[in-house]
Design a protein around this motif. Sequence first.
Motif, mmCIF file in Angstrom:
data_model
loop_
_atom_site.group_PDB
_atom_site.id
_atom_site.type_symbol
_atom_site.label_atom_id
_atom_site.label_comp_id
_atom_site.label_asym_id
_atom_site.label_seq_id
_atom_site.Cartn_x
_atom_site.Cartn_y
_atom_site.Cartn_z
ATOM 1 N N MET A 188 0.838 -1.194 0.000
ATOM 2 C CA MET A 188 0.000 0.000 0.000
ATOM 3 C C MET A 188 0.876 1.248 0.000
ATOM 4 S SD MET A 188 -3.089 0.975 2.637
ATOM 5 C CE MET A 188 -2.051 1.584 3.963
ATOM 6 N N ASP A 189 1.587 1.475 1.124
ATOM 7 C CA ASP A 189 2.473 2.641 1.203
ATOM 8 C C ASP A 189 3.651 2.463 0.250
ATOM 9 O OD1 ASP A 189 1.273 4.306 3.328
ATOM 10 O OD2 ASP A 189 1.594 2.529 4.545
ATOM 11 N N GLY A 190 3.925 3.503 -0.505
ATOM 12 C CA GLY A 190 5.022 3.452 -1.461
ATOM 13 C C GLY A 190 4.621 2.917 -2.819
ATOM 14 N N VAL A 191 3.407 2.360 -2.915
ATOM 15 C CA VAL A 191 2.929 1.807 -4.185
ATOM 16 C C VAL A 191 1.679 2.558 -4.651
ATOM 17 C CG1 VAL A 191 2.057 -0.253 -5.365
ATOM 18 C CG2 VAL A 191 3.892 -0.462 -3.669
ATOM 19 N N LEU A 192 0.670 2.621 -3.780
ATOM 20 C CA LEU A 192 -0.566 3.343 -4.101
ATOM 21 C C LEU A 192 -0.599 4.730 -3.475
ATOM 22 C CD1 LEU A 192 -3.178 0.468 -3.644
ATOM 23 C CD2 LEU A 192 -2.112 1.252 -5.772
ATOM 24 N N VAL A 193 -0.001 4.839 -2.294
ATOM 25 C CA VAL A 193 0.044 6.130 -1.605
ATOM 26 C C VAL A 193 1.466 6.399 -1.140
ATOM 27 C CG1 VAL A 193 -2.363 6.093 -0.849
ATOM 28 C CG2 VAL A 193 -0.609 5.081 0.607
ATOM 29 N N HIS A 194 1.785 7.685 -1.019
ATOM 30 C CA HIS A 194 3.103 8.089 -0.527
ATOM 31 C C HIS A 194 2.923 9.351 0.303
ATOM 32 C CE1 HIS A 194 7.428 8.424 -0.319
ATOM 33 N NE2 HIS A 194 7.378 9.656 -0.782
ATOM 34 N N GLU A 195 3.303 9.258 1.591
ATOM 35 C CA GLU A 195 3.153 10.387 2.516
ATOM 36 C C GLU A 195 1.735 10.933 2.488
ATOM 37 O OE1 GLU A 195 6.213 13.199 1.651
ATOM 38 O OE2 GLU A 195 7.825 11.918 2.427
ATOM 39 N N ASN A 196 0.774 9.995 2.582
ATOM 40 C CA ASN A 196 -0.660 10.319 2.675
ATOM 41 C C ASN A 196 -1.226 10.990 1.428
ATOM 42 O OD1 ASN A 196 -1.016 9.254 5.310
ATOM 43 N ND2 ASN A 196 -0.076 11.100 6.174
ATOM 44 N N HIS A 197 -0.542 10.836 0.306
ATOM 45 C CA HIS A 197 -1.065 11.321 -0.965
ATOM 46 C C HIS A 197 -1.078 10.169 -1.976
ATOM 47 C CE1 HIS A 197 0.217 15.142 0.898
ATOM 48 N NE2 HIS A 197 -0.779 15.663 0.211
ATOM 49 N N MET A 198 -2.074 10.152 -2.838
ATOM 50 C CA MET A 198 -2.160 9.113 -3.850
ATOM 51 C C MET A 198 -1.000 9.226 -4.837
ATOM 52 S SD MET A 198 -5.248 8.368 -6.565
ATOM 53 C CE MET A 198 -5.015 9.943 -7.404
ATOM 54 N N VAL A 199 -0.400 8.102 -5.155
ATOM 55 C CA VAL A 199 0.605 8.080 -6.220
ATOM 56 C C VAL A 199 -0.118 8.373 -7.531
ATOM 57 C CG1 VAL A 199 2.161 6.582 -7.539
ATOM 58 C CG2 VAL A 199 2.150 6.483 -5.034
ATOM 59 N N PRO A 200 0.330 9.364 -8.301
ATOM 60 C CA PRO A 200 -0.355 9.708 -9.553
ATOM 61 C C PRO A 200 -0.541 8.484 -10.452
ATOM 62 C CG PRO A 200 1.292 11.364 -9.029
ATOM 63 C CD PRO A 200 1.482 10.256 -8.039
ATOM 64 N N GLY A 201 -1.769 8.285 -10.897
ATOM 65 C CA GLY A 201 -2.078 7.159 -11.775
ATOM 66 C C GLY A 201 -2.551 5.918 -11.047
ATOM 67 N N ALA A 202 -2.452 5.890 -9.712
ATOM 68 C CA ALA A 202 -2.876 4.704 -8.956
ATOM 69 C C ALA A 202 -4.366 4.453 -9.122
ATOM 70 C CB ALA A 202 -2.518 4.859 -7.479
ATOM 71 N N ASP A 203 -5.154 5.524 -9.183
ATOM 72 C CA ASP A 203 -6.600 5.362 -9.355
ATOM 73 C C ASP A 203 -6.927 4.772 -10.719
ATOM 74 O OD1 ASP A 203 -5.631 7.692 -10.538
ATOM 75 O OD2 ASP A 203 -7.421 8.883 -10.060
ATOM 76 N N GLN A 204 -6.202 5.184 -11.753
ATOM 77 C CA GLN A 204 -6.422 4.636 -13.091
ATOM 78 C C GLN A 204 -6.021 3.158 -13.151
ATOM 79 O OE1 GLN A 204 -4.059 8.189 -14.678
ATOM 80 N NE2 GLN A 204 -5.316 7.669 -16.438
ATOM 81 N N PHE A 205 -4.927 2.828 -12.474
ATOM 82 C CA PHE A 205 -4.465 1.444 -12.428
ATOM 83 C C PHE A 205 -5.523 0.542 -11.781
ATOM 84 C CE2 PHE A 205 -2.238 -1.660 -9.594
ATOM 85 C CZ PHE A 205 -1.899 -2.575 -10.576
#
Length: 252
Positions: free
Chosen positions: A1-18
């Motif tokens: 989860m952390d470092g893949v979908l979210v980073h420092e409580n923000h969504m990793v850009p493109g994670a929602d599309q993935f």
Amino acid sequence: MDGVLVHENHMVPGADQFLAELRDNDIPFLVLTNNSIYTARDLQARLKHTGLDIPVDSIWTSALATATFLNEQRPGGTAYVVGESGLTTALHEIGYILTDSEPDYVVLGETRTYSFEAITTAIRLVAAGARFIATNPDATGPSREGILPATGSVAALITQATGKKPYYVGKPNPLMMRSALRRIGAHSQSTVMIGDRMDTDVIAGLEAGMRTILVTTGISTPALVEQFPYRPTAILPSVAALVGKTKDPFAP
């Protein structure tokens, strides 16, 4: 989860599309975390706050994996728990009784504030014969003020005092990967493990028989990979690079 979908409580850009593409293609998935503090419902709310809508049933924690393991080993057992609601709730839900009177297990997880009294009780119970289980071996965890001691560090303290080492259920134990596979009815040969750490994610996926993808949105870099005797199947800048390729993530 952390470092893949979210980073420092923000969504990793493109994670929602993935994730949307996984759903559109009917590809089952689980979001994994070694963090045992929170329940799956807690984590669902945290992820939703970042913009990611993930069902509770698609979240798998080291606490849930630990509860599953204990239920298979000794159904209806007893445990003394050092941890938070993520762990105590998981054990309650499998029918475990939480007690400090001759428990079958001492179960150690993460907590925001480790109590000296609780650790002392755990040491005495392990010394008296309780089986020692820990949710994960992570030595430290992050905070805004800096690193914090985590499960692995406190487990080392108990081991030093008792001479007994815990059985770690979470990553890098491939047991957590196999319990996740069973959860979604998947086979290792047709499943991909995506993570940001070589020492937990990639090795756990490798040892569970899965292909692995390392993303560099967390703590690992391509240069760091060269320090390990094993390699991921692929290295990508983020899960966004998988958009359009979820049916065949290793296609050229």
